[in-house]
Scaffold this active site. Structure first.
Site, PDB file in Angstrom:
ATOM      1  N   CYS A   1      69.662  58.455  -2.863  1.00  0.00           N
ATOM      2  CA  CYS A   1      69.815  57.047  -3.248  1.00  0.00           C
ATOM      3  C   CYS A   1      71.023  56.415  -2.554  1.00  0.00           C
ATOM      4  O   CYS A   1      71.011  55.236  -2.223  1.00  0.00           O
ATOM      5  CB  CYS A   1      69.894  56.900  -4.771  1.00  0.00           C
ATOM      6  N   THR A   2      72.069  57.224  -2.328  1.00  0.00           N
ATOM      7  CA  THR A   2      73.228  56.696  -1.585  1.00  0.00           C
ATOM      8  C   THR A   2      72.798  56.318  -0.171  1.00  0.00           C
ATOM      9  O   THR A   2      73.124  55.240   0.331  1.00  0.00           O
ATOM     10  CB  THR A   2      74.352  57.750  -1.518  1.00  0.00           C
TER      11      THR A   2
END
Lengths: 524, 319
Positions: free
Chosen positions: B211-212
């Site tokens: 997700c980063t």
């Protein structure tokens, strides 16, 4: 840099960068004696692309050389050792200028001291103390760095000798980031305040960077504690609880990071004792002949006393942390801007100092100043006593401590015994234990000499174990390949640190104890 | 074979250790002029890896009197090896590391016999490994160390009193380096902690949450890993990414640059892209030399008993 060199040196460029590589490629190395210790040391430097090497050795290759030196083979028998080693080393890297001189190092030290003046660094291997003392004087006079390496049976040593060595890029392994959470400057504080850490949007809440969280909560804490930040253990614990109470969810990474970094809020401001010592060094009182490093130190001192209000210039980078991209980039910019502003102030001070000592105001580059500012908290200055001084006036108290320390006694014993071996050679013109038939007598002789070394060093109460003296005679002056490769490896690593001016070189004498496989630094 | 008198002269230095009794030696040390010959004749050493450590190890072992050495490595020589793997030359690029390394050492040290194995360590059956008296590891991956460790530990047998049977203990010497730092250790299965016991000593590999990479990139590495792990598959579908294909690497680099520009992130370079994607560990000749020498000395001590052996772990960090 050419594409091919860039690829070839890729794995080391990642450590010392192109500027480190350029320093290596400019360096001229002189090796004294090319037995395995010296040959291995040079091999590692040649592979790394050192500028030039000059191999000095007056001996011819004999059978025993083939048993411990990889640079020599059957074809070399009877030929100049310096020439054969040089030929093999050249094969490893044609970018290196490789030369040899077939001459005994002692003859050069005695008869032609100016020979050494063209070198950056001299690596002296397997030399006797008396020659080392003379060589050390020659090198110090011409500001040439000296590295001493010796392999002897299962022991050996590496030592550096030079007047002073200043390191800007010391690259410590562990260093607390310069975030100023204990004392944020106005722009940083303002940015932190502009972000509501109690925001209801859960995505934004868990992507608020810990720098912002800590500054805001520290502000809140200070308001409730008469302007003070947490200092006692209890207060720090309460502060952590306060951070946790702001979490919306137990799995918010940014709050975990904030809790882990909470100690940074309580750090004391100001500079380390190490830096304080550099600032108060007499070399920081500069004149027209001062090296650039010390002019920067003088400017740094002024900066800390004035604009810095007790702090050096800001380092300027921040570690990665859980954050929205936008918040993180903004924080980066705020830190960078402050670092640049600090650097600019430093630059003005440097130019003013240069003018005051009668030097061209632009004779120090902006890049140098920038690099200095970025590393201002990490500066290191190394100084080494002349070898003669160390031999005549060893640090008795330190040595005494090593001699009775269970962990250090072998290394200290070897240090004393290596000196005793030198005296033995001066007396008997051979290594102790060279011949099997003389073993018993040599052990007794070496013991007598070692007792003399102890007493001359002022170590009256200390004793050496019989076992270690026996062991020293058993070695009989053997240069064991693996020990030589180890000692040569350490020597080349130190050479790289000295030439690139990166990392911190040995701050004392490294003694290798191959029995327990320990390398220990003795502060003699 | 050279005459015995020149052989005696040749090994003058190491024979000082092997022919003389001492008081600080290993248990059962029996010094004699025969010891070096026995080591040369009967001791079989396996060197796993012919890279930075492996090249040094082969040289060090050959000059310690070992004459029966095998070396196993699946890799071929690359230009970026030449700053430290001193047995290789520019014209060797593309050839088997194990084959070239074995040949070079045999050319220079007469009497030594090195058998190269140009294959994966898993390609050899377990009997192969049991033939060696001692295994030296010059590896850069945790997985490979784990594999050899499990093989060596599988030979271990216990007697009726639950003590390890000495003959079944397969000693391993493990070396590793990163930049200026390194470690050397002796592993005696059943006696000392094994590799798996101490696996926590290795720092965990950096892995970024997806997700980063997809939503909140902040660093150059995030942009590179996005291009490498997410964008590549989106665009190329089934085609596997090959880190050794320069075209693939260029593609990832360009995508990473685009992403970095989009988010205002600095620091994406081609060199850094390679470093992140291939997880490149910086390596220099001197550290490899130091660590290999420490390992080779321990091999000699274990096999000959000529000095005490390393109790377990030695780290070197002079930086």
């Amino acid at each position: 840099m050419a594409v091919e060199s860039k690829t070839k040196y890729d794995r080391q460029l990642r450590i010392w960068g192109e500027h480190g590589q350029a320093a290596l490629e400019k360096a001229n190395i002189c090796l004294l004696n090319c037995g395995p210790t010296g040959s291995e040391a040079l091999k590692n430097l040649v592979l790394g692309g050192i500028g030039s090497i000059t191999v000095i050795d007056g001996t011819k290759v004999e059978n025993h050389d083939l048993g411990n030196n990889f640079m020599l083979d059957e074809m070399s028998l009877g030929q100049s050792k310096a020439k054969c080693v040089c030929t093999f080393l050249q094969e490893l890297n044609d970018a290196v200028k490789a030369k040899f001189v077939e001459e005994h190092p002692d003859a050069l030290i005695e008869g032609n001291p100016s020979f050494f003046s063209s070198f950056t660094l001299v690596i002296a291997t397997q030399l006797l103390e008396s020659s080392l003392v003379k060589l050390d004087k020659i090198c110090r006079q011409s500001n040439i760095m000296l590295l001493v390496a010796l392999s002897y049976g299962l022991t050996g040593l590496v030592r550096i000798s030079l007047k002073d060595h200043e390191v800007i890029e010391s690259k410590p392994e562990h260093f607390v980031d310069d975030l100023r959470l204990n004392n944020p400057w106005p722009e940083l504080k303002e940015f932190a305040k502009s972000i509501d850490i109690n925001v209801t949007d859960p995505v934004v809440h868990k992507h608020t960077p810990y720098i912002v969280i800590l500054i805001n909560i520290a502000g809140k804490w200070a308001d409730q504690h008469g302007g003070c930040l947490p200092t006692t253990r209890q207060e720090k614990k309460e502060f952590k609880e306060l951070i946790k109470s702001c979490m919306l969810n137990v799995d918010e990474e940014n709050y975990k990071e904030a809790t882990e970094a909470s100690y940074k809020v309580s750090l004391t401001s100001g500079i380390s004792s190490q830096l304080r010592q550099i600032l108060s060094d007499s070399a920081a009182e500069v004149n027209s002949s001062s090296p650039d490093f010390w002019i920067l130190v003088a400017a740094l001192k002024e900066f800390i006393e004035n604009e810095g209000a007790g702090e050096p210039p800001l380092e300027g980078s921040i570690p990665d942390m859980t954050s929205l991209t936008e918040y993180y980039i903004n924080l980066q910019k705020i830190y960078q801007a402050k670092a640049e502003a600090d650097c600019l102030v430093m630059e003005h001070r440097v130019r003013a100092i240069l003018k005051s000592i009668g030097r061209e105001t632009d004779s120090i580059s902006k890049a140098y100043i920038k690099n200095f500012c970025k590393n201002a908290r990490k500066l290191v200055v190394c100084r080494y006593r002349p070898i003669e001084d160390e031999l005549n006036n060893p640090a008795v108290q330190e040595l005494q401590k090593y001699m009775i320390d269970e962990d250090y006694c072998f290394s200290a014993g070897f240090y004393i015994l290596l000196q005793a071996v030198d005296r033995f050679i001066a007396n008997y013109n051979r290594f102790p234990g060279l011949f099997d038939t003389e073993m018993e007598d040599d052990i007794a002789r070496l013991k007598t000499i070692a007792v003399g070394v102890l007493s001359d060093s002022g170590l009256h109460g200390s004793t050496l174990t019989e076992d270690l003296i026996n062991e020293m005679c058993r070695f009989g002056g053997a240069e064991i390949h693996s020990v030589a490769a180890f000692i040569g490896g350490v020597a080349s690593q130190e050479a790289i640190k000295l030439i690139t001016k990166q990392f911190v070189p040995l701050n004392g004498m490294l003694v290798f104890n191959g029995i327990d496989q320990k390398s220990q630094i003795l502060l003699v | 074979m050279a005459s015995s008198s020149s052989e005696l002269a040749r090994w003058r230095d190491i024979d000082k250790l092997l022919t003389r009794q001492g008081n600080i030696v290993g248990p059962g040390f029996e010094p004699s002029p025969q010891l070096r010959q026995d080591i040369g004749e009967f001791a079989r050493v396996l060197v796993v890896g012919a890279g930075g450590l492996g090249c040094e190890l082969l040289k060090d072992l050959a000059l310690s009197g070992f004459r029966n050495i095998d070396v196993i490595d699946m890799d071929t020589i690359e230009i970026s090896n030449l700053n430290r793997q001193f047995l290789f030359r520019l014209q060797d690029v593309g050839k088997s590391k194990a084959v070239v390394a074995a040949k070079r050492v045999m050319e220079r040290v007469s009497g030594v016999n090195i058998t190269p194995h140009f294959c994966r360590i898993e390609d050899k059956d377990i009997v192969f490994y049991n033939d060696f008296n001692i295994i030296v590891l010059g590896l850069d991956s945790i997985e490979a160390r784990s594999y050899i460790n499990s093989v060596a530990c599988s030979f271990l047998e216990y007697d009726s009193d639950d003590n390890p049977v000495p003959e079944s203990i397969k000693p391993m010497i493990d070396g590793g380096t990163e930049g200026f730092k390194g470690h050397a250790r002796v592993i005696l299965p059943g006696v000392t902690p094994c590799f798996e016991c101490n696996i926590w000593l290795f720092p965990p590999q950096v892995k970024f949450p997806l997700c980063t990479l997809a939503e909140t990139p902040r660093t150059a590495a995030h942009c590179i890993e996005y291009a490498h792990l997410i964008k590549w598959n989106e665009v190329h579908g089934g085609k596997t990414f090959d880190p050794d294909d320069p075209e693939h690497m260029q593609w990832v680099y360009k995508e990473a640059v685009k992403r970095a520009e989009l988010f205002g992130i600095a620091g994406v370079t081609y060199s850094f892209t390679q470093g992140v994607v291939k997880n490149i560990i910086p390596a220099i000749a001197s550290t490899n030399a130091i660590i290999s020498a420490a390992c080779a000395l321990e091999v000699l001590k274990i096999v000959s008993g000529c000095s005490k052996t390393l109790s377990n772990y030695m780290t070197s960090s002079t930086s």
